[in-house]
Write a protein that holds these residues in place. Sequence first.
Motif, short mmCIF file in Angstrom:
data_model
loop_
_atom_site.label_atom_id
_atom_site.label_comp_id
_atom_site.label_asym_id
_atom_site.label_seq_id
_atom_site.Cartn_x
_atom_site.Cartn_y
_atom_site.Cartn_z
N THR A 117 0.84 -1.20 0.00
CA THR A 117 0.00 0.00 0.00
C THR A 117 0.87 1.24 0.00
N GLN A 118 1.94 1.23 0.78
CA GLN A 118 2.85 2.37 0.80
C GLN A 118 3.45 2.60 -0.60
N LYS A 119 3.86 1.53 -1.24
CA LYS A 119 4.45 1.65 -2.57
C LYS A 119 3.42 2.19 -3.57
N PHE A 120 2.20 1.68 -3.51
CA PHE A 120 1.13 2.16 -4.40
C PHE A 120 0.83 3.63 -4.16
N LEU A 121 0.67 4.01 -2.88
CA LEU A 121 0.37 5.41 -2.56
C LEU A 121 1.53 6.34 -2.92
N GLN A 122 2.77 5.87 -2.77
CA GLN A 122 3.92 6.68 -3.17
C GLN A 122 3.87 6.93 -4.67
N GLY A 123 3.50 5.93 -5.44
CA GLY A 123 3.35 6.11 -6.89
C GLY A 123 2.30 7.16 -7.21
N PHE A 124 1.17 7.13 -6.49
CA PHE A 124 0.15 8.15 -6.68
C PHE A 124 0.71 9.53 -6.33
N VAL A 125 1.35 9.65 -5.18
CA VAL A 125 1.88 10.94 -4.73
C VAL A 125 2.88 11.49 -5.74
N ASP A 126 3.75 10.65 -6.24
CA ASP A 126 4.74 11.10 -7.23
C ASP A 126 4.05 11.65 -8.47
N ARG A 127 3.01 10.97 -8.95
CA ARG A 127 2.28 11.45 -10.12
C ARG A 127 1.52 12.75 -9.81
N TYR A 128 0.91 12.82 -8.62
CA TYR A 128 0.17 14.01 -8.21
C TYR A 128 1.10 15.22 -8.12
N VAL A 129 2.24 15.05 -7.50
CA VAL A 129 3.22 16.14 -7.37
C VAL A 129 3.64 16.62 -8.75
N ALA A 130 3.94 15.71 -9.65
CA ALA A 130 4.34 16.10 -11.01
C ALA A 130 3.20 16.83 -11.71
N TRP A 131 1.97 16.36 -11.51
CA TRP A 131 0.78 16.99 -12.11
C TRP A 131 0.63 18.43 -11.60
N VAL A 132 0.69 18.60 -10.32
CA VAL A 132 0.53 19.94 -9.73
C VAL A 132 1.64 20.86 -10.19
N ARG A 133 2.84 20.35 -10.28
CA ARG A 133 3.98 21.20 -10.70
C ARG A 133 3.86 21.64 -12.15
N ARG A 134 3.10 20.92 -12.95
CA ARG A 134 2.84 21.37 -14.32
C ARG A 134 2.07 22.70 -14.31
N PHE A 135 1.28 22.90 -13.28
CA PHE A 135 0.47 24.11 -13.16
C PHE A 135 1.18 25.21 -12.38
N LYS A 136 2.07 24.79 -11.47
CA LYS A 136 2.84 25.76 -10.66
C LYS A 136 4.28 25.26 -10.59
N PRO A 137 5.10 25.66 -11.57
CA PRO A 137 6.48 25.17 -11.59
C PRO A 137 7.29 25.64 -10.39
#
Length: 184
Positions: free
Chosen positions: A164-184
């Motif tokens: 679960t930690q590994k799965f959630l870390q994958g989500f967080v990594d994608r979310y962080v990259a997504w948000v940074r596309r909007f606010k570099p």
Amino acid sequence: MSKVNVAVFVGSLRKDSFNRCLARAVERLAPTDFAFNHIRIDDLPLYSQDFDHDYPANATRLKQQVEAADALLFVTPEYNRSIPGVLKNALDIGSRPWGTNSFAGKPGAVIGTSIATTGSAMSQQHLRNVLAYLDVSLLAQPEVFVHFKDGLFDIDGNIGVESTQKFLQGFVDRYVAWVRRFKP
């Protein structure tokens, strides 16, 4: 580097909410430049167009908190195969009166957990439909439908299952990259 401010909406009011635990688990996995602000929704009046010209203070507070955020995170249970009423009410308040949608243009994500084997899949789909109309740019993948079981994570966000930690870390990594596309 400036902080990325994330407005977190937990769709459950229960003190020991599984979804609040999930939100905290995700927060613990995020980089230190991400700050998470849980938005209070339990004190909001039921939305009525009658107060569009004189918004109550707690409704104005919600709109200001959303407007000050760089990104959104919705963590929702499933009630009767849909969105909890308290969360839908918060969305209605934050998007009104017409022309003052506080959510518009913000990046976001939807996740959730439930004791049901499908997690909160139906609720998340309904929520995604509403957020699309509100012009929230949602991360599409990975979808996070967590089947909650004892020991999965605790109230402080400690994750007790390595997969679960590994799965959630994958989500967080994608979310962080997504948000940074909007606010570099």
